[in-house]
Design an enzyme around this catalytic site. Structure first.
Site, PDB file in Angstrom:
ATOM      1  N   GLY A 185      56.308  38.499  22.683  1.00  0.00           N
ATOM      2  CA  GLY A 185      55.125  38.733  21.854  1.00  0.00           C
ATOM      3  C   GLY A 185      53.953  38.054  22.532  1.00  0.00           C
ATOM      4  O   GLY A 185      53.534  36.982  22.096  1.00  0.00           O
ATOM      5  N   ASP A 232      55.419  44.064  19.921  1.00  0.00           N
ATOM      6  CA  ASP A 232      54.599  42.921  19.499  1.00  0.00           C
ATOM      7  C   ASP A 232      53.904  43.132  18.138  1.00  0.00           C
ATOM      8  O   ASP A 232      53.451  42.173  17.521  1.00  0.00           O
ATOM      9  CB  ASP A 232      53.508  42.617  20.532  1.00  0.00           C
ATOM     10  CG  ASP A 232      54.078  42.182  21.865  1.00  0.00           C
ATOM     11  OD1 ASP A 232      55.311  42.171  22.011  1.00  0.00           O
ATOM     12  OD2 ASP A 232      53.287  41.857  22.772  1.00  0.00           O
ATOM     13  N   ARG A 289      73.460  20.727  18.957  1.00  0.00           N
ATOM     14  CA  ARG A 289      72.334  20.724  19.897  1.00  0.00           C
ATOM     15  C   ARG A 289      71.042  21.242  19.276  1.00  0.00           C
ATOM     16  O   ARG A 289      71.051  21.903  18.242  1.00  0.00           O
ATOM     17  CB  ARG A 289      72.662  21.651  21.077  1.00  0.00           C
ATOM     18  CG  ARG A 289      73.634  21.041  22.052  1.00  0.00           C
ATOM     19  CD  ARG A 289      74.051  22.074  23.073  1.00  0.00           C
ATOM     20  NE  ARG A 289      74.782  21.455  24.160  1.00  0.00           N
ATOM     21  CZ  ARG A 289      75.564  22.112  24.998  1.00  0.00           C
ATOM     22  NH1 ARG A 289      75.725  23.413  24.876  1.00  0.00           N
ATOM     23  NH2 ARG A 289      76.184  21.476  25.965  1.00  0.00           N
TER      24      ARG A 289
HETATM   25  O1  F6P Z   1      53.854  43.957  25.257  1.00  0.00           O
HETATM   26  C1  F6P Z   1      55.200  43.970  25.012  1.00  0.00           C
HETATM   27  C2  F6P Z   1      55.899  42.906  25.787  1.00  0.00           C
HETATM   28  O2  F6P Z   1      57.272  43.048  25.558  1.00  0.00           O
HETATM   29  C3  F6P Z   1      55.437  41.474  25.479  1.00  0.00           C
HETATM   30  O3  F6P Z   1      56.044  40.957  24.334  1.00  0.00           O
HETATM   31  C4  F6P Z   1      55.818  40.770  26.749  1.00  0.00           C
HETATM   32  O4  F6P Z   1      55.000  39.645  26.981  1.00  0.00           O
HETATM   33  C5  F6P Z   1      55.569  41.787  27.807  1.00  0.00           C
HETATM   34  O5  F6P Z   1      55.688  43.038  27.177  1.00  0.00           O
HETATM   35  C6  F6P Z   1      56.505  41.719  28.989  1.00  0.00           C
HETATM   36  O6  F6P Z   1      56.116  42.685  29.903  1.00  0.00           O
HETATM   37  P1  F6P Z   1      56.961  43.143  31.173  1.00  0.00           P
HETATM   38  O7  F6P Z   1      58.092  44.003  30.698  1.00  0.00           O
HETATM   39  O8  F6P Z   1      55.980  43.906  31.974  1.00  0.00           O
HETATM   40  O9  F6P Z   1      57.470  41.899  31.823  1.00  0.00           O
END
Ligand code: F6P
Length: 405
Positions: free
Chosen positions: A196, A153, A188
């Site tokens: 993120g 992120d 489309r």
């Molecule tokens: O914090 C990194 C991240 O990849 C975010 O972009 C995303 O919202 C989250 O982790 C997803 O987390 P998980 O793998 O626990 O579903």
């Protein structure tokens, strides 16, 4: 002999193993340092002291021998596993005035677990949550800890770039690029949801890189009519037959738009009802904004008619890139950055310079204060990047209009 623990926490990111390898290289040079992998992030620290038995220690720790880990930095994922465990979780339920006392108790308790785990010091590798725990442990428990900033992120204040970001952004950019062929063939609209959680860096970089037609970010809540519907109309009117919308998973409509524009989906309720993770963050990825926008657009008869008048198809599809963005091996930048972060963090520990976060400042790696460095940073809405996003989204089709007139 000094024993230094290393743990990887939070969502995995390409480059985790590079940090471990960098730390191992530095430890090997020092000759009298053994590196111990602490498995599954902070999980073992959530156990009560009396429950940390030798069996549990054996389950959660592993001596990392560099001779068996050749070129570890080239591999994706993390060999010591990760989790989203939070030893400070209990703080969320404590009254504001009691928070500091409780934080001190938890911090001291965590620091006392070093003995049980057989380590003298620790390197925590992770995002704002993981580094935040390390910072609190240092601040409140005087723990001998340093940290390395990770996350696809890129939302950590203490560094110019976190490792993992450019690998994730590249994967998203590739996907956006590739989707144009199918979008073009079927004429489309594609709404592509990019990871993120609450920072738009990934969507902004991949969207700019791939030339997305609309780029929606959490930092600039979108006006559905103005930033989506109007742009699509203008684009259809100038002759564009397909459209790529890069939508951050944390993007959401502005207040006016929530109240006036969303008819099919009760977006307000959906946001309020989102579940939270153990750190209290709303799980925005569960909102599935791309699908919500798709639903809303599909219901817009006026837009469908407008597209027909422009001799354009009105078909909408949504794609969630999700974990494909964290998958695979790190790119060159993240391999080298990860190695540097780990190498330097081990250096700080060996010098006894605790409470530091390896940070990229320009081209140099410097130690910054772990407490300040672990804070979150979002895209600056006044930056040139946002100016560029706005130009990219508006100039492309407007420039054609001028050309044809
Ligand atoms: O914090 C990194 C991240 O990849 C975010 O972009 C995303 O919202 C989250 O982790 C997803 O987390 P998980 O793998 O626990 O579903």
């Amino acid at each position: 002999m000094m024993r230094v623990g290393i743990l990887t926490g939070g969502g995995d990111a390409p480059g985790f193993n590079a940090v471990i390898y960098g730390a191992l290289l530095r430890a090997y040079q020092a000759a009298d340092v053994e590196v111990v992998g602490i498995k599954k992030g902070w999980k073992v620290f959530t156990y009560k002291n009396e429950d940390i038995t030798p069996e549990l220690v054996a389950k959660y720790t592993q001596v990392l021998d560099i001779s068996e880990l050749d070129d570890l930095h080239t591999k994706g994922g993390t060999i010591i596993y990760t989790s989203r465990s939070n030893p400070f979780k209990a703080l969320a339920k404590v009254k504001e005035e009691e928070k500091e006392i409780r934080a001190k108790e938890i911090g001291k308790d965590m620091a006392s677990k070093f003995d049980k785990l057989g380590i003298d010091a620790l390197i925590a590798v992770g995002g704002d949550d993981t580094c935040g725990v390390a910072a609190a442990m240092y601040q409140f428990g005087n723990a001998k800890v340093c940290a390395c900033p990770k996350t696809i992120d890129n939302d950590l204040a203490g560094t110019n770039y976190t490792f993992g970001f450019f690998s994730g952004a590249q994967l998203a950019s590739n996907a956006l690029d590739n989707l144009t062929t199918t979008a073009h063939s079927h004429q489309r609209i594609f709404i592509v949801e990019v990871m993120g959680r609450d920072a738009g860096w990934l969507t902004l970089y991949s969207g700019l890189s791939a030339g997305a037609d609309i780029i929606l970010l959490p930092e600039t809540p979108f006006d559905f009519e103005k930033h989506v519907v109007k742009v699509l109309k203008e684009r259809a009117n100038t002759g564009y037959k397909y459209h790529i919308i890069a939508c951050s998973e944390g993007a959401y409509p502005c207040k006016k738009s929530i109240e006036e524009d969303f008819k099919v989906v009760d977006i307000k309720k959906a946001i309020e009802e989102l579940p939270k993770d153990v750190f209290g963050n709303p799980l925005l990825n569960k909102l599935n904004m791309a699908a919500k926008i798709t639903k809303e657009l599909k219901d817009r008869e006026d837009l469908a008619e407008f597209f027909e008048k422009c001799d354009a198809n009105y078909e909408i599809r949504s794609v969630v890139l999700g974990h494909t963005m964290r998958a695979g091996s790190p790119n060159v930048f993240d391999r080298v950055l990860g190695l540097r972060y780990g190498y330097h963090a081990m250096g700080y520990i060996i010098k006894g310079d605790y409470g530091k976060l390896s940070s990229l400042q320009g081209t140099e790696i410097v130690p910054v204060d772990i407490i300040e460095g672990s804070k979150k940073s979002l895209v600056d809405i006044h930056s040139d990047l946002i100016e560029l996003r706005n130009a990219m989204v508006s100039v492309k089709h407007k420039s054609k209009e001028k050309l044809f007139k």
